[in-house]
Scaffold this motif. Structure first.
Motif, PDB file in Angstrom:
ATOM      1  N   LYS A  11       0.628  -1.369   0.486  1.00  0.00           N
ATOM      2  CA  LYS A  11      -0.256  -0.265  -0.447  1.00  0.00           C
ATOM      3  C   LYS A  11       0.831   1.142   0.039  1.00  0.00           C
ATOM      4  N   THR A  12       2.628   1.153   0.317  1.00  0.00           N
ATOM      5  CA  THR A  12       3.025   1.721   0.602  1.00  0.00           C
ATOM      6  C   THR A  12       4.035   1.938  -0.584  1.00  0.00           C
ATOM      7  N   ASN A  13       4.955   2.874  -0.781  1.00  0.00           N
ATOM      8  CA  ASN A  13       6.127   3.030  -1.948  1.00  0.00           C
ATOM      9  C   ASN A  13       7.378   2.407  -1.289  1.00  0.00           C
ATOM     10  N   GLU A  14       7.305   2.336   0.369  1.00  0.00           N
ATOM     11  CA  GLU A  14       8.238   1.363   1.355  1.00  0.00           C
ATOM     12  C   GLU A  14       8.154  -0.232   0.949  1.00  0.00           C
ATOM     13  N   GLU A  15       6.492  -0.191   0.910  1.00  0.00           N
ATOM     14  CA  GLU A  15       5.872  -2.286   1.164  1.00  0.00           C
ATOM     15  C   GLU A  15       5.953  -3.072  -0.773  1.00  0.00           C
ATOM     16  N   VAL A  16       6.296  -2.173  -1.234  1.00  0.00           N
ATOM     17  CA  VAL A  16       6.233  -1.861  -2.739  1.00  0.00           C
ATOM     18  C   VAL A  16       7.391  -1.946  -3.192  1.00  0.00           C
ATOM     19  N   GLU A  17       8.736  -1.731  -2.108  1.00  0.00           N
ATOM     20  CA  GLU A  17      10.137  -1.829  -2.178  1.00  0.00           C
ATOM     21  C   GLU A  17      10.886  -2.958  -1.644  1.00  0.00           C
ATOM     22  N   LEU A  18       9.974  -3.537  -0.989  1.00  0.00           N
ATOM     23  CA  LEU A  18      10.374  -4.606   0.155  1.00  0.00           C
ATOM     24  C   LEU A  18       9.499  -6.399  -0.831  1.00  0.00           C
ATOM     25  N   ASN A  19       8.879  -5.818  -1.265  1.00  0.00           N
ATOM     26  CA  ASN A  19       8.196  -7.432  -1.945  1.00  0.00           C
ATOM     27  C   ASN A  19       8.547  -7.528  -3.253  1.00  0.00           C
ATOM     28  N   ALA A  20       9.252  -6.652  -4.017  1.00  0.00           N
ATOM     29  CA  ALA A  20       9.768  -6.880  -4.893  1.00  0.00           C
ATOM     30  C   ALA A  20      11.660  -7.000  -4.382  1.00  0.00           C
ATOM     31  N   LYS A  21      12.079  -6.756  -3.890  1.00  0.00           N
ATOM     32  CA  LYS A  21      13.167  -7.016  -3.206  1.00  0.00           C
ATOM     33  C   LYS A  21      13.188  -8.773  -2.972  1.00  0.00           C
ATOM     34  N   TYR A  22      11.967  -8.726  -2.211  1.00  0.00           N
ATOM     35  CA  TYR A  22      11.540 -10.179  -1.841  1.00  0.00           C
ATOM     36  C   TYR A  22      11.323 -10.501  -2.858  1.00  0.00           C
ATOM     37  N   CYS A  23      10.712 -10.444  -4.037  1.00  0.00           N
ATOM     38  CA  CYS A  23      10.253 -10.814  -4.977  1.00  0.00           C
ATOM     39  C   CYS A  23      11.637 -11.860  -5.584  1.00  0.00           C
ATOM     40  N   LEU A  24      13.055 -10.834  -6.163  1.00  0.00           N
ATOM     41  CA  LEU A  24      13.647 -11.613  -6.577  1.00  0.00           C
ATOM     42  C   LEU A  24      14.785 -12.276  -5.436  1.00  0.00           C
ATOM     43  N   SER A  25      14.937 -12.609  -4.304  1.00  0.00           N
ATOM     44  CA  SER A  25      15.362 -12.953  -3.754  1.00  0.00           C
ATOM     45  C   SER A  25      14.421 -14.897  -3.651  1.00  0.00           C
ATOM     46  N   ILE A  26      13.725 -14.545  -3.903  1.00  0.00           N
ATOM     47  CA  ILE A  26      12.750 -15.925  -3.717  1.00  0.00           C
ATOM     48  C   ILE A  26      13.258 -16.697  -5.625  1.00  0.00           C
ATOM     49  N   ALA A  27      13.517 -16.098  -6.058  1.00  0.00           N
ATOM     50  CA  ALA A  27      13.504 -16.609  -7.976  1.00  0.00           C
ATOM     51  C   ALA A  27      14.678 -16.962  -7.164  1.00  0.00           C
ATOM     52  N   ARG A  28      15.813 -15.887  -6.381  1.00  0.00           N
ATOM     53  CA  ARG A  28      17.054 -16.349  -6.163  1.00  0.00           C
ATOM     54  C   ARG A  28      17.143 -17.393  -5.682  1.00  0.00           C
ATOM     55  N   LYS A  29      16.068 -18.446  -4.933  1.00  0.00           N
ATOM     56  CA  LYS A  29      16.376 -18.938  -4.186  1.00  0.00           C
ATOM     57  C   LYS A  29      16.235 -19.936  -4.828  1.00  0.00           C
ATOM     58  N   MET A  30      14.970 -20.181  -5.754  1.00  0.00           N
ATOM     59  CA  MET A  30      14.804 -21.194  -6.055  1.00  0.00           C
ATOM     60  C   MET A  30      15.457 -21.693  -7.926  1.00  0.00           C
TER      61      MET A  30
END
Length: 329
Positions: free
Chosen positions: A263-282
């Motif tokens: 809902k906020t820019n900070e949350e959008v950023e955190l989600n995007a970073k976590y999204c890439l982290s999940i991809a790396r784990k895969m």
């Protein structure tokens, strides 16, 4: 000796620091050496040498102690949190495009190639030639380029000329290319060249699949109505669709306590970073930044790929091969 006594006390809670109350410097030095020996330091430094005030001796002693036990241990609970999130810092220097291209080159896993400074480390043409050969194996022929150009401008230009020749042979747009573009670190020409190489690599990965087919597969796998319309869909900005997609592909890979509502820019950023982290784990090779997801940069979001084992069936989502295990017969 006071500092060393306190350091040893931090490294070993059982270390006796009673000599701090003594004015006998030799006793302090002896305690320091004894404590260091207990930590695994093997040295010929004696009490007299420790009391000489020689900076070189102290530097050597500190180095030996650090190598034996640096004491930089992360708390177990914190360690688990970091491993669970698998978060990694992205490169900070350069423009988004420069960082993306740098990450892409490094993701190719070319032997002897890992660059930190895009323009500086491709000046001699060797790195780009290795990239070309990685995309089209056998394209670069020995004897037709300078293997050891060093700082010799003529040899670097010769390699640049060979780069242009190979690009033309492979059907890339070479109208504005010139042999000096790499040695001169011309941003427009260099970025244009690498973009074309990356695009060629992407087309090899995607094969004959259309964007519509990829979107249809993603929507079916994510199973999150209404899904996305295309890779320009604004809802990709939140990363929630991609995270849900990866969760369905590999159940348990996502820790939903780390996912925000965006809902906020900070949350959008955190989600995007976590999204890439999940991809790396895969097992994915990531060569885009979190900003590319946040701003829904279609061309870049299409260009990210993962390692695909030979015994796995891979379906491509946005240029990134998503691993999908074969069904047992």
């Amino acid at each position: 000796m006071v500092v060393f006594l306190h350091v040893l006390g931090q490294l070993d809670s059982s270390f006796n620091k009673s000599s701090l109350d003594s004015t006998d410097l030799k006793r302090r030095a002896a305690d320091v050496l004894q404590g260091a020996h207990k930590q695994g330091v093997r040295s010929t430094i004696n009490e007299e040498a420790m009391l000489q005030g020689n900076p070189k001796i102290y530097t050597m002693f500190c180095s030996l102690l650090f190598n034996a036990n640096h004491g930089l241990h992360i708390e177990e609970t914190r360690k688990k949190e970091v491993e669970k999130a698998a978060l990694m810092d992205e490169a900070k220097s350069g423009t988004k495009e420069e960082r993306t291209f740098l990450l892409w080159i490094n993701s190719l896993n070319i032997e002897g190639v890992y660059i930190n400074e895009l323009y500086e480390e491709i000046k001699d043409g060797l790195t780009i030639l290795k990239v070309i050969n990685a995309i089209w194996p056998g394209a670069v022929v020995n004897g037709k380029y300078e293997k050891n150009p060093g700082t010799n401008r003529f040899k670097m230009l010769a390699n640049g000329e060979y780069v242009c020749k190979l690009c033309k042979e492979k059907g890339l747009v070479t109208v504005s290319m010139r042999s000096s573009m790499l040695t001169e670190s011309n941003p427009a020409l260099v970025l244009g060249l690498i973009w074309q190489l990356m695009r060629a690599n992407y087309l090899q990965i995607v094969g004959g699949k259309t964007e519509e087919e990829l979107v249809a597969w993603a929507n079916k796998t994510a199973n999150k109505p209404p899904g996305i319309k295309n890779f320009k869909d604004p809802q990709l900005k939140t990363s929630l669709f991609l995270i849900n997609l990866m969760s369905n592909m590999q159940p348990g890979i996502v820790d939903w306590s780390l996912v925000n509502e965006a809902k906020t820019n900070e949350e959008v950023e955190l989600n995007a970073k976590y999204c890439l982290s999940i991809a790396r784990k895969m097992g994915a090779k990531i060569f885009l930044s979190w900003e590319d997801i946040k701003t829904v940069r279609t061309s870049i979001c299409l260009l990210y790929t993962s390692d695909a084992a030979d015994d796995m069936q891979c379906v491509d989502l946005g240029g990134r091969r998503i691993i999908k295990k074969k069904k047992k017969k």
